[in-house]
Enzyme design. Structure first.
Site, PDB file in Angstrom:
ATOM      1  N   LEU A  13       0.850  -1.195   0.000  1.00 43.69           N
ATOM      2  CA  LEU A  13       0.000   0.000   0.000  1.00 43.69           C
ATOM      3  C   LEU A  13       0.882   1.240   0.000  1.00 43.69           C
ATOM      4  O   LEU A  13       1.989   1.230   0.559  1.00 43.69           O
ATOM      5  CB  LEU A  13      -0.904  -0.022   1.232  1.00 43.69           C
ATOM      6  CG  LEU A  13      -1.885  -1.207   1.261  1.00 43.69           C
ATOM      7  CD1 LEU A  13      -2.424  -1.436   2.672  1.00 43.69           C
ATOM      8  CD2 LEU A  13      -3.021  -0.983   0.271  1.00 43.69           C
ATOM      9  N   HIS A  37       2.496 -11.202   9.401  1.00 44.67           N
ATOM     10  CA  HIS A  37       3.541 -11.824   8.578  1.00 44.67           C
ATOM     11  C   HIS A  37       3.956 -13.147   9.228  1.00 44.67           C
ATOM     12  O   HIS A  37       4.191 -13.186  10.445  1.00 44.67           O
ATOM     13  CB  HIS A  37       4.744 -10.876   8.484  1.00 44.67           C
ATOM     14  CG  HIS A  37       5.882 -11.456   7.714  1.00 44.67           C
ATOM     15  ND1 HIS A  37       5.763 -11.806   6.385  1.00 44.67           N
ATOM     16  CD2 HIS A  37       7.145 -11.784   8.076  1.00 44.67           C
ATOM     17  CE1 HIS A  37       6.909 -12.311   5.971  1.00 44.67           C
ATOM     18  NE2 HIS A  37       7.765 -12.315   6.971  1.00 44.67           N
TER      19      HIS A  37
HETATM   20  C1  GRF Z   1      -0.839 -15.837   6.523  1.00 42.89           C
HETATM   21  O1  GRF Z   1       0.137 -16.717   7.032  1.00 42.89           O
HETATM   22  C2  GRF Z   1      -0.283 -14.458   6.327  1.00 42.89           C
HETATM   23  O2  GRF Z   1       0.597 -14.068   7.310  1.00 42.89           O
HETATM   24  C3  GRF Z   1       0.422 -14.619   5.009  1.00 42.89           C
HETATM   25  O3  GRF Z   1      -0.456 -15.389   4.223  1.00 42.89           O
HETATM   26  C4  GRF Z   1      -1.238 -16.199   5.098  1.00 42.89           C
HETATM   27  C5  GRF Z   1      -2.685 -15.883   4.813  1.00 42.89           C
HETATM   28  O4  GRF Z   1      -3.503 -16.896   5.271  1.00 42.89           O
HETATM   29  N1  GRF Z   1       0.763 -13.358   4.423  1.00 42.89           N
HETATM   30  P1  GRF Z   1      -5.089 -16.768   5.250  1.00 42.89           P
HETATM   31  O5  GRF Z   1      -5.508 -16.244   3.875  1.00 42.89           O
HETATM   32  O6  GRF Z   1      -5.509 -15.856   6.355  1.00 42.89           O
HETATM   33  O7  GRF Z   1      -5.569 -18.173   5.458  1.00 42.89           O
END
Ligand code: GRF
Length: 198
Positions: free
Chosen positions: A89, A103
């Site tokens: 963003l 993350h």
């Molecule tokens: C999570 O582990 C997030 O940190 C990463 O992608 C995953 C997303 O999982 N960036 P979800 O779509 O919430 O199941």
């Protein structure tokens, strides 16, 4: 407001938590950068308004980001939570909306798209998940919360990421609830959550 790009299991954890009025937060809308994803279906099933702004529908990234800002503004969110939202963003957007991201690694280690893979390749014995205030960088912002997760000898990327996601969802739910009930203060890199509720 939650932004998603994929499966939306973090979103689902927030939707479930918001079912209890005592939790203190309400999801005013769910936005995505692509259509046809399970994250949007989860929001629709929960009766939460959704919107999509796809980068490919815009001539420039700036145009996409501005359009995203317009629709986000319409919902007047106190907080924007990126939960598996795979787009960066702009600083304009971030100046207007307090935005958190989760993350799947212990920041500042292993930023970027492949946190679990990079942790596994590095051979760390402990990794985890980080909730942070989004700044202009990639997974560089002030840290709101972290949770540690052990790496097993026989892990592959999928098993490790799945173990991280279990811990990540709990951390996200707990932190967003504390922010909703007690606020958040960001002073430089130091973040304090939930003081009003302490
Ligand atoms: C999570 O582990 C997030 O940190 C990463 O992608 C995953 C997303 O999982 N960036 P979800 O779509 O919430 O199941």
């Amino acid at each position: 407001m939650v932004l998603v790009s994929g499966a939306g299991t973090n979103l689902q954890a927030l939707l479930d938590a918001c079912g209890d009025p005592a939790y203190g937060a309400r999801i005013v809308a769910v936005g995505a950068d692509r259509d046809g994803i399970e994250g949007l279906a989860r929001a629709e099933r929960a009766g939460v308004p959704t919107f999509v702004r796809s980068l490919s529908d815009f001539e420039t990234r700036e145009g996409w980001d501005a359009a995203l800002g317009v629709v986000v503004e319409r919902f007047e969110p106190d907080l924007v939570v990126c939960a598996g939202f795979m787009k960066l963003l702009s600083t304009d957007f971030l100046a207007r909306f307090l935005t958190l991201n989760t993350h799947p690694a212990l920041c500042p280690a292993f930023p970027g798209m492949h946190g679990p893979r990079d942790a596994l390749e590095h051979g760390v014995k402990v990794t985890g998940a980080t909730l942070f205030v989004v700044d202009g960088g990639v997974d560089t912002g002030p840290i709101v919360a972290q949770v540690a997760v052990p790496v097993a000898d026989d892990d592959d990327v999928a098993t490790l990421h799945e173990r991280i996601k279990v811990a990540e969802r709990a951390m996200l739910v707990e932190s967003v609830g504390r922010i909703a009930r007690g606020g958040i203060e960001v002073a430089g890199r130091r973040v304090r959550v939930g003081r009003a509720a302490d």
